[in-house]
Scaffold this motif. Sequence first.
Motif, mmCIF file in Angstrom:
data_model
loop_
_atom_site.group_PDB
_atom_site.id
_atom_site.type_symbol
_atom_site.label_atom_id
_atom_site.label_comp_id
_atom_site.label_asym_id
_atom_site.label_seq_id
_atom_site.Cartn_x
_atom_site.Cartn_y
_atom_site.Cartn_z
ATOM 1 N N LYS A 1 0.482 -1.122 -0.031
ATOM 2 C CA LYS A 1 -0.319 -0.324 0.354
ATOM 3 C C LYS A 1 0.951 1.299 -0.274
ATOM 4 N N GLU A 2 1.929 1.700 0.777
ATOM 5 C CA GLU A 2 2.876 2.239 1.121
ATOM 6 C C GLU A 2 3.789 2.698 -0.286
ATOM 7 N N LEU A 3 4.259 1.367 -1.158
ATOM 8 C CA LEU A 3 4.388 1.623 -2.486
ATOM 9 C C LEU A 3 3.706 1.710 -3.797
ATOM 10 N N ALA A 4 2.535 1.446 -3.271
ATOM 11 C CA ALA A 4 1.440 1.816 -4.448
ATOM 12 C C ALA A 4 0.744 3.564 -4.062
ATOM 13 N N LEU A 5 1.323 4.115 -2.704
ATOM 14 C CA LEU A 5 0.702 5.971 -2.319
ATOM 15 C C LEU A 5 2.000 6.278 -3.201
ATOM 16 N N SER A 6 2.979 6.362 -3.016
ATOM 17 C CA SER A 6 4.128 7.041 -3.284
ATOM 18 C C SER A 6 4.584 6.600 -4.951
ATOM 19 N N THR A 7 3.833 5.207 -5.458
ATOM 20 C CA THR A 7 4.345 5.256 -7.356
ATOM 21 C C THR A 7 3.591 6.327 -7.812
ATOM 22 N N LEU A 8 1.942 6.345 -7.331
ATOM 23 C CA LEU A 8 0.566 6.862 -7.840
ATOM 24 C C LEU A 8 0.885 8.510 -7.577
ATOM 25 N N MET A 9 1.867 9.136 -5.928
ATOM 26 C CA MET A 9 2.044 10.388 -6.058
ATOM 27 C C MET A 9 3.496 10.619 -6.806
ATOM 28 N N LYS A 10 3.959 9.780 -7.616
ATOM 29 C CA LYS A 10 5.047 10.160 -8.493
ATOM 30 C C LYS A 10 4.784 10.483 -10.002
ATOM 31 N N PHE A 11 3.690 9.600 -9.973
ATOM 32 C CA PHE A 11 2.397 9.486 -11.163
ATOM 33 C C PHE A 11 1.916 11.039 -10.676
ATOM 34 N N VAL A 12 1.399 11.152 -10.121
ATOM 35 C CA VAL A 12 0.884 12.840 -9.983
ATOM 36 C C VAL A 12 1.892 14.043 -10.244
ATOM 37 N N GLN A 13 3.222 13.614 -9.574
ATOM 38 C CA GLN A 13 3.999 15.232 -9.895
ATOM 39 C C GLN A 13 4.333 15.025 -11.413
ATOM 40 N N GLU B 1 -3.232 29.620 -23.075
ATOM 41 C CA GLU B 1 -1.738 30.151 -22.740
ATOM 42 C C GLU B 1 -1.351 30.218 -20.847
ATOM 43 N N GLY B 2 -0.916 29.811 -20.632
ATOM 44 C CA GLY B 2 -0.577 29.776 -19.100
ATOM 45 C C GLY B 2 -1.941 29.160 -18.284
ATOM 46 N N ASN B 3 -2.428 27.957 -18.950
ATOM 47 C CA ASN B 3 -3.241 27.524 -18.168
ATOM 48 C C ASN B 3 -2.572 26.903 -16.965
ATOM 49 N N TYR B 4 -3.847 27.042 -15.983
ATOM 50 C CA TYR B 4 -2.942 25.585 -14.793
ATOM 51 C C TYR B 4 -3.550 24.450 -14.999
ATOM 52 N N LEU B 5 -2.635 23.478 -16.006
ATOM 53 C CA LEU B 5 -3.038 22.379 -15.427
ATOM 54 C C LEU B 5 -2.448 21.242 -14.360
ATOM 55 N N PHE B 6 -3.509 20.292 -13.741
ATOM 56 C CA PHE B 6 -3.272 19.848 -12.539
ATOM 57 C C PHE B 6 -3.948 18.675 -12.700
ATOM 58 N N PRO B 7 -3.232 17.050 -12.526
ATOM 59 C CA PRO B 7 -3.720 15.806 -13.082
ATOM 60 C C PRO B 7 -4.538 15.012 -11.876
ATOM 61 N N TYR B 8 -6.318 16.258 -11.665
ATOM 62 C CA TYR B 8 -7.146 16.257 -10.469
ATOM 63 C C TYR B 8 -7.851 15.080 -11.064
ATOM 64 N N GLN B 9 -8.576 14.480 -12.038
ATOM 65 C CA GLN B 9 -8.395 13.240 -11.882
ATOM 66 C C GLN B 9 -8.041 12.081 -11.433
ATOM 67 N N LEU B 10 -6.597 11.925 -11.339
ATOM 68 C CA LEU B 10 -5.739 10.841 -10.563
ATOM 69 C C LEU B 10 -5.505 11.331 -9.487
ATOM 70 N N PHE B 11 -5.602 12.592 -8.863
ATOM 71 C CA PHE B 11 -5.311 12.536 -8.081
ATOM 72 C C PHE B 11 -7.072 12.603 -6.272
ATOM 73 N N LYS B 12 -7.780 12.430 -7.622
ATOM 74 C CA LYS B 12 -8.991 12.436 -6.973
ATOM 75 C C LYS B 12 -9.218 10.560 -7.033
ATOM 76 N N SER B 13 -8.355 9.788 -7.273
ATOM 77 C CA SER B 13 -8.406 8.726 -7.660
ATOM 78 C C SER B 13 -7.611 8.331 -6.426
ATOM 79 N N VAL B 14 -6.828 8.953 -5.916
ATOM 80 C CA VAL B 14 -5.680 8.651 -4.936
ATOM 81 C C VAL B 14 -6.054 8.775 -3.431
ATOM 82 N N VAL B 15 -7.298 10.145 -3.528
ATOM 83 C CA VAL B 15 -7.812 10.095 -2.106
ATOM 84 C C VAL B 15 -8.859 9.405 -2.093
#
Length: 516
Positions: A115-127, A140-154
């Motif tokens: 679980k710990e390794l899966a969490l750190s891997t997913l957070m690495k993918f988020v970064q 141009e200059g739009n803020y992008l963040f992988p919210y869908q991936l991060f929402k699945s982590v939370v």
Amino acid sequence: MEGEAGPGGARRALGRLVEAVLADRGKANAVFDILAVLQSEDQEEVHEAVRACSRLFGALLARGELFVGQLPSEEMVMAGSRGATRKYKVWMRHRYHSCCNRLGELLARSSFRIKELALSTLMKFVQLEGEHPLEKPKWEGNYLFPYQLFKSVVGGLLSPEEDRSLLLCQFREYLEHDDIRYHTMQAAADAVARAADGRPEVPLAFWNNTFMLLSSVSLPRQESVPSNFYVKHVELSDKWKVVHLREHRKAFQQMWLGFLKHQLPLRICKKVLVIMHDSILPHLAQPSLMIDFLARACDVGGAISLLALNGLFILIHKHNLEYPDFYRKLYGLLDPSVFHVKYRARFFHLADLFLSSSHLPAYLVAAFTKRLARLALTAPPEALLTVLPFICNLLRRHPACRVLVHRPRGPELDADPYDPREEDPARSRALESSLWELQALQQHYHPEVSKAASAINQALSEAEVSIAPLLELTAFQIFEQDLQKKGPEPVPLEFIPAQGLLGRRDDLCAQHFTLS
């Protein structure tokens, strides 16, 4: 894996597959072999497969070899006439999604090590996905963040089935980053809304996990510009909401209000109220919006009502909120049980705080003083050693109440006019009464209680007595203190010493009995 023995063999085999995929697109199908190991029942093999996926898809993200934009279906692209490169990127991105989905499943169904390794891997993918977005900017200059991936982590952290406290402790280190904290608040609010939508009853595990996550979110107390980002950007734009602390406060407020509007278990309510005054109210954009939750909690009774009054007290004094029934609610909490509950120390600490103002009307302070004195008649010694100095402090703060102790040329009372059954302190007629209870306690069997009650026999000093050292006093501590005291010197009980077993010759006993 077949043909490889032990975790070392699995690591080497997976390493060769990763090298082959990264070196030659023609060997991309080897990804299926890596993903197949993620489904293994062997925990060591799964552990090595997670590390291999982290290395593989981390490199593909950094090299830009995943499709960017609205992801089309795999069948449509493969059947089309588009170029091989585009087909490869679309195909590989679908494999990347399969990997992320499996890692999300591992957050729930594996050992904590995985679980710990899966969490750190997913957070690495988020970064990496944040630094190399898989969606095209709208401008141009739009803020992008992988919210869908991060929402699945939370969402994986907020399990409705099991306690995730250890994993949430691991996640706390990411909350030090401003962007992760901001998106965690948004994702948590969404998760709570989804969990409670249409469900007759939400599992207790979900509320426990959610509270632990929400209580881990802490905003800076001083005004500052958020700049500690997990996803690195070449330049921060002032147009992004994530760089403004006021937007963080709005998200923080929305998160907590969305959580507290639901019918929470009492144990969760109590935990929320314990941190309300220090960790929630100071960070809200509009603290007065908490009035509904605190007012509902006030009606519950017991410790929850007391803790709710603490939050209301802050809103009244710091945010000019009007709550006329505040002291009436506090007065209603004073009953014999308050001396025996485990939150006794907190109760008297907060009561001392609530009654600290010298601008309170005399009738109100007199009502509290009289109620405490009446309850003191049946209180245990360890509680009395807190209550009696507390009563004396109230008399020091409010000289108008000293008529309860000394009323010059006042009428003799043949009955106590105070009404202990009256719920409204204004109608209790306490100011017409006297503190005869303290005089009665001067005859208490415990010498320290008798001494404390005798303090009203002399003029009270101007300086208050701190009750802080007495709040946690227990019966065991009093017993230990009594044992450590030195006893008085032995004193003679008879002036004429006895002679013989039957006493002196002229004693009545010696006249009628003889020893033979």
